[in-house]
Design a protein around this motif. Structure first.
Motif, PDB file in Angstrom:
ATOM      1  N   GLU A  49      27.802  18.751  61.470  1.00 46.02           N
ATOM      2  CA  GLU A  49      28.003  18.967  62.856  1.00 46.02           C
ATOM      3  C   GLU A  49      29.959  19.051  61.936  1.00 46.02           C
ATOM      4  O   GLU A  49      29.999  18.719  61.229  1.00 46.02           O
ATOM      5  N   VAL A  50      30.282  20.592  62.720  1.00 44.12           N
ATOM      6  CA  VAL A  50      31.215  20.682  62.189  1.00 44.12           C
ATOM      7  C   VAL A  50      32.688  19.989  62.357  1.00 44.12           C
ATOM      8  O   VAL A  50      33.033  19.088  64.158  1.00 44.12           O
ATOM      9  N   ILE A  51      33.261  18.884  61.606  1.00 46.02           N
ATOM     10  CA  ILE A  51      34.506  17.485  61.987  1.00 46.02           C
ATOM     11  C   ILE A  51      35.545  18.375  62.007  1.00 46.02           C
ATOM     12  O   ILE A  51      37.148  17.725  62.206  1.00 46.02           O
ATOM     13  N   GLY A  52      35.755  19.679  60.949  1.00 47.74           N
ATOM     14  CA  GLY A  52      37.089  19.780  61.024  1.00 47.74           C
ATOM     15  C   GLY A  52      37.717  21.591  60.029  1.00 47.74           C
ATOM     16  O   GLY A  52      36.725  22.182  60.105  1.00 47.74           O
ATOM     17  N   TYR A  53      38.540  22.109  59.455  1.00 46.34           N
ATOM     18  CA  TYR A  53      38.621  22.616  59.001  1.00 46.34           C
ATOM     19  C   TYR A  53      39.511  23.263  58.000  1.00 46.34           C
ATOM     20  O   TYR A  53      40.762  22.472  57.654  1.00 46.34           O
ATOM     21  N   VAL A  54      39.472  23.656  56.815  1.00 48.07           N
ATOM     22  CA  VAL A  54      39.565  24.015  55.689  1.00 48.07           C
ATOM     23  C   VAL A  54      41.017  24.470  55.488  1.00 48.07           C
ATOM     24  O   VAL A  54      41.716  25.118  57.126  1.00 48.07           O
ATOM     25  N   GLY A  55      42.445  23.576  55.404  1.00 44.44           N
ATOM     26  CA  GLY A  55      43.482  24.330  55.016  1.00 44.44           C
ATOM     27  C   GLY A  55      44.831  23.552  54.045  1.00 44.44           C
ATOM     28  O   GLY A  55      43.794  23.456  52.852  1.00 44.44           O
ATOM     29  N   SER A  56      46.085  23.171  54.053  1.00 43.04           N
ATOM     30  CA  SER A  56      46.496  23.214  53.200  1.00 43.04           C
ATOM     31  C   SER A  56      47.624  21.647  53.267  1.00 43.04           C
ATOM     32  O   SER A  56      48.742  22.158  53.239  1.00 43.04           O
ATOM     33  N   THR A  57      47.739  21.166  53.885  1.00 39.55           N
ATOM     34  CA  THR A  57      47.810  20.319  54.702  1.00 39.55           C
ATOM     35  C   THR A  57      48.540  19.001  53.537  1.00 39.55           C
ATOM     36  O   THR A  57      47.466  18.385  52.700  1.00 39.55           O
ATOM     37  N   GLY A  58      49.083  18.036  53.881  1.00 40.38           N
ATOM     38  CA  GLY A  58      50.102  17.247  52.344  1.00 40.38           C
ATOM     39  C   GLY A  58      50.561  17.831  51.473  1.00 40.38           C
ATOM     40  O   GLY A  58      50.578  18.803  51.777  1.00 40.38           O
ATOM     41  N   LEU A  59      50.138  16.889  50.016  1.00 40.35           N
ATOM     42  CA  LEU A  59      50.255  17.628  49.127  1.00 40.35           C
ATOM     43  C   LEU A  59      49.462  18.104  48.217  1.00 40.35           C
ATOM     44  O   LEU A  59      48.365  18.679  47.782  1.00 40.35           O
ATOM     45  N   SER A  60      49.466  19.568  48.985  1.00 40.10           N
ATOM     46  CA  SER A  60      48.316  20.695  48.003  1.00 40.10           C
ATOM     47  C   SER A  60      49.051  22.111  47.571  1.00 40.10           C
ATOM     48  O   SER A  60      50.288  22.650  48.312  1.00 40.10           O
ATOM     49  N   THR A  61      48.872  23.028  46.734  1.00 39.73           N
ATOM     50  CA  THR A  61      49.229  24.539  46.630  1.00 39.73           C
ATOM     51  C   THR A  61      48.729  25.512  47.586  1.00 39.73           C
ATOM     52  O   THR A  61      48.654  26.161  46.251  1.00 39.73           O
ATOM     53  N   GLY A  62      47.321  25.416  47.423  1.00 35.18           N
ATOM     54  CA  GLY A  62      46.704  26.447  48.479  1.00 35.18           C
ATOM     55  C   GLY A  62      45.324  25.715  49.551  1.00 35.18           C
ATOM     56  O   GLY A  62      45.384  24.597  49.211  1.00 35.18           O
ATOM     57  N   PRO A  63      44.682  26.271  50.355  1.00 36.41           N
ATOM     58  CA  PRO A  63      43.724  26.044  51.022  1.00 36.41           C
ATOM     59  C   PRO A  63      42.708  25.144  50.433  1.00 36.41           C
ATOM     60  O   PRO A  63      42.185  26.284  49.465  1.00 36.41           O
ATOM     61  N   HIS A  64      42.530  23.925  50.497  1.00 37.49           N
ATOM     62  CA  HIS A  64      41.247  24.063  49.849  1.00 37.49           C
ATOM     63  C   HIS A  64      40.754  22.437  50.612  1.00 37.49           C
ATOM     64  O   HIS A  64      41.418  21.784  51.404  1.00 37.49           O
ATOM     65  N   LEU A  65      39.755  22.139  50.369  1.00 44.93           N
ATOM     66  CA  LEU A  65      39.254  20.641  50.895  1.00 44.93           C
ATOM     67  C   LEU A  65      38.626  19.760  49.714  1.00 44.93           C
ATOM     68  O   LEU A  65      38.035  19.484  48.670  1.00 44.93           O
ATOM     69  N   ASP A  66      40.312  18.264  50.098  1.00 44.88           N
ATOM     70  CA  ASP A  66      39.506  17.288  48.781  1.00 44.88           C
ATOM     71  C   ASP A  66      38.432  16.388  49.450  1.00 44.88           C
ATOM     72  O   ASP A  66      38.776  15.907  50.468  1.00 44.88           O
ATOM     73  N   PHE A  67      37.107  16.411  48.818  1.00 46.40           N
ATOM     74  CA  PHE A  67      36.082  15.713  49.251  1.00 46.40           C
ATOM     75  C   PHE A  67      35.637  14.926  48.282  1.00 46.40           C
ATOM     76  O   PHE A  67      35.189  15.063  47.199  1.00 46.40           O
ATOM     77  N   ARG A  68      35.489  13.270  48.862  1.00 42.18           N
ATOM     78  CA  ARG A  68      35.509  12.150  48.218  1.00 42.18           C
ATOM     79  C   ARG A  68      34.188  11.366  48.736  1.00 42.18           C
ATOM     80  O   ARG A  68      34.302  11.210  49.837  1.00 42.18           O
ATOM     81  N   VAL A  69      33.923  11.160  47.470  1.00 44.26           N
ATOM     82  CA  VAL A  69      32.538   9.854  48.295  1.00 44.26           C
ATOM     83  C   VAL A  69      32.539   8.150  47.853  1.00 44.26           C
ATOM     84  O   VAL A  69      32.786   7.916  46.217  1.00 44.26           O
ATOM     85  N   PHE A  70      32.381   7.348  48.829  1.00 44.14           N
ATOM     86  CA  PHE A  70      33.032   6.303  47.912  1.00 44.14           C
ATOM     87  C   PHE A  70      31.231   5.298  48.318  1.00 44.14           C
ATOM     88  O   PHE A  70      30.659   5.680  49.656  1.00 44.14           O
TER      89      PHE A  70
END
Length: 420
Positions: free
Chosen positions: A357-378
Motif C-alpha cells: 500500500e502506498v504510504i508516502g512519496y520520495v523526497g529530500s526533506t530533513g538532512l538530505s542532499t537529494g531525493p531518496h528514501l532512507d529505509f530502516r528495519v528494526f
C-alpha cells in the motif's frame, strides 16, 4: 605267569597309595572361613583407582584455584601482574595469544580462574578467562607457554510449561519461574500470527522446550519442541518440522508460520548507501552509523509498506529524517521510512496498512542532499540490515511430507494437551 602276577601286585599297591594320599588331603585340607564366597577373589596387591576431577580440562587436585571477576579498568596485564607474573612473562603470553584471542577484549564482569602450585612458591601455572558461559580461554604458563580455547560440556534439559497471560507474556514467564527470554523466542515464532502487543487477560499458552545448561547453570538459549497459544478464541500451534534441510515452524494445517516482506519499499530505485556502523555523512561531514539503506529515486516516487501493519509514528524532523513514518508489522518488526516529500492521503497514526500500500512519496526533506528514501528495519528494537531480511514466504508442508507431518503434529498436540 609269575611275572604277570608281580606286575598286578605292583599296580594294586600303587593305587592303594594314591587313594591314601587323597584321603589324607581331604582330611587335612584348610577349611574355608564362613565369610568366604566361592565367587570372590581376594586381591593381595592392588592400586586404588581415583577419579580425576577436571575444571577447564585441568586436574583440580594438582593445583590451588582462586576465582575472580574482572573489575572495571582491569586488563590481562594488571590481573597477571597482581599474581606475581613478570612483564616479560605477560608479554610472552600476549604474543602467544595472537590469532587465538584478542587480550584487549577482556571485559569487566567476566569470571576468571588462577591455578597455582600448592607449595611455598605459589607459582601460577594456568590463567583461565571465561569468555562466555560456554567458552573459555586458557593461558598455559608451563614450559613453552601456549594459549588455547576450550568449551564447557553442554546439556539440553527438556521442560514443559503452561500459563495464562495477566498483563504480558514477559510477566507470565516470570511468574512461572521461567526466563522471560523464552517470551522473546515465542514472539519470533508467532510474530506473523499473533500480535503480542494486544494479548488479552486469560490468553493461554503451553510450551514444550529444551533449555541449554552448562554445569547446572541454565542459559537463555532455547529450542521450542512444540507450542500452542490460545489467542482471540483461536488456538495457534507451532510444530517444528524439517523440510528441504531446514527446520521451520508450521501451524496445524501445515502452513509455515513465517510471513513475508517485499524485497524493497519502492519499484524503481538505485541503492546509494548501505547499512553501516560508520558512514561518512554527506551533510554533517563526519563519520557516524547509518543503520538503514538509502534508495535514490525521483521526487514523488511512490513508497510502499513492505508488509501489513499499523502506523505507530508520523512526523517531521528538521535536522534528521524530515517527513517520516514508522510501521509496526508484528511483535518483532518495525520499519521506518524517512525524507518523504509528502504522506499518502489518509495516513495517520493508528492507520492499518496492507503490504504494498502506498504510504508516502520520495523526497529530500530533513538532512538530505537529494531525493531518496532512507529505509530502516528494526528487529526486536534493534536495527538490522534491511537487505538481509527474509522477503519470500516459506513453502507449506509438501504433499510428500504431509503424512509424516500429521503423525508428528498429532503426537505433539497430545503432549501439549496433557501438560498440567
Amino acid at each position: 605267569m609269575k611275572k604277570y602276577l608281580n606286575i598286578s601286585k605292583k599296580v594294586r599297591v600303587g593305587l592303594a597309595v594314591l587313594v591314601g594320599i587323597l584321603v589324607l588331603f581331604l582330611i587335612f585340607r584348610p577349611k574355608p572361613r564362613m565369610n568366604d564366597s566361592l565367587d570372590e577373589v581376594e586381591v593381595t596387591d592392588s592400586v586404588e583407582v581415583k577419579e580425576i576431577v577436571c575444571k577447564y580440562g585441568i586436574p583440580v587436585d594438582h593445583y590451588d584455584i582462586s576465582y575472580g571477576i574482572v573489575q572495571p579498568n582491569q586488563n590481562l596485564s594488571y590481573i597477571l601482574g597482581d599474581h606475581g607474573l613478570s612483564s616479560a612473562d605477560i608479554h610472552e603470553l600476549n604474543e602467544k595469544a595472537k590469532g587465538v584471542f584478542d587480550v584487549r577484549k577482556i571485559r569487566s564482569g567476566q569470571a576468571y580462574a588462577v591455578f597455582t602450585v600448592p607449595d611455598s612458591t605459589r607459582r601460577v601455572r594456568f590463567f583461565v578467562y571465561e569468555e562466555t558461559p560456554k567458552t573459555y580461554v586458557v593461558f598455559d604458563l608451563r614450559g613453552e607457554r601456549r594459549v588455547y580455547r576450550g568449551e564447557n560440556p553442554v546439556e539440553w534439559k527438556q521442560k514443559e510449561i503452561k500459563g495464562k497471560v495477566e498483563s504480558s507474556l514477559w510477566m507470565a514467564m516470570q511468574k512461572l519461574d521461567t526466563s522471560p527470554q523464552l517470551a522473546l523466542v515465542l514472539s519470533n515464532i508467532y510474530g506473523w500470527s499473533i500480535d503480542f502487543f494486544s494479548l488479552q487477560k486469560e490468553d493461554e499458552f503451553r510450551v514444550i522446550y529444551e533449555q541449554e545448561c552448562v554445569e547446572g547453570k541454565e542459559l537463555d538459549n532455547f529450542h521450542i519442541l512444540a507450542a500452542s497459544f490460545r489467542y482471540s478464541d483461536s488456538i495457534y500451534y507451532a510444530i517444528p518440522f524439517v523440510q528441504d534441510g531446514e527446520e521451520l515452524y508450521y501451524g496445524a494445517t501445515g502452513n509455515s508460520l513465517e510471513g513475508a516482506f517485499l524485497k524493497a519499499p519502492l519499484d524503481f530505485y538505485r541503492i546509494t548507501s548501505r547499512f553501516s556502523n560508520s558512514r561518512f555523512h554527506p551533510v554533517l561531514r563526519r563519520y557516524r552509523a547509518h543503520h538503514g539503506v538509502d534508495y535514490a529515486a525521483p521526487t514523488g516516487t511512490p513508497v510502499y509498506a513492505i508488509g501489513n501493519g499499523k502506523v505507530i509514528a508520523k512526523g517531521f524532523q528538521a535536522n534528521g529524517g524530515g517527513n517520516f513514518l514508522k510501521i509496526r508489522h508484528n511483535s518483532v518488526y518495525v520499519t521506518t521510512y524517512m525524507h518523504l516529500s509528502r504522506f499518502a492521503k489518509g495516513i495517520k497514526v493508528g492507520s492499518e496498512v496492507k503490504q504494498k500500500e502506498v504510504i508516502g512519496y520520495v523526497g529530500s526533506t530533513g538532512l538530505s542532499t537529494g531525493p531518496h528514501l532512507d529505509f530502516r528495519v528494526f528487529e526486536n528494537g534493534k536495527p538490522i540490515n534491511p537487505l538481509l531480511i527474509k522477503s519470500q514466504p516459506k513453502k507449506p508442508i509438501s504433499p510428500d511430507n504431509m503424512s509424516q507431518f500429521v503423525v508428528l503434529r498429532d503426537s505433539l498436540i497430545n503432549r501439549l494437551s496433557a501438560i498440567n
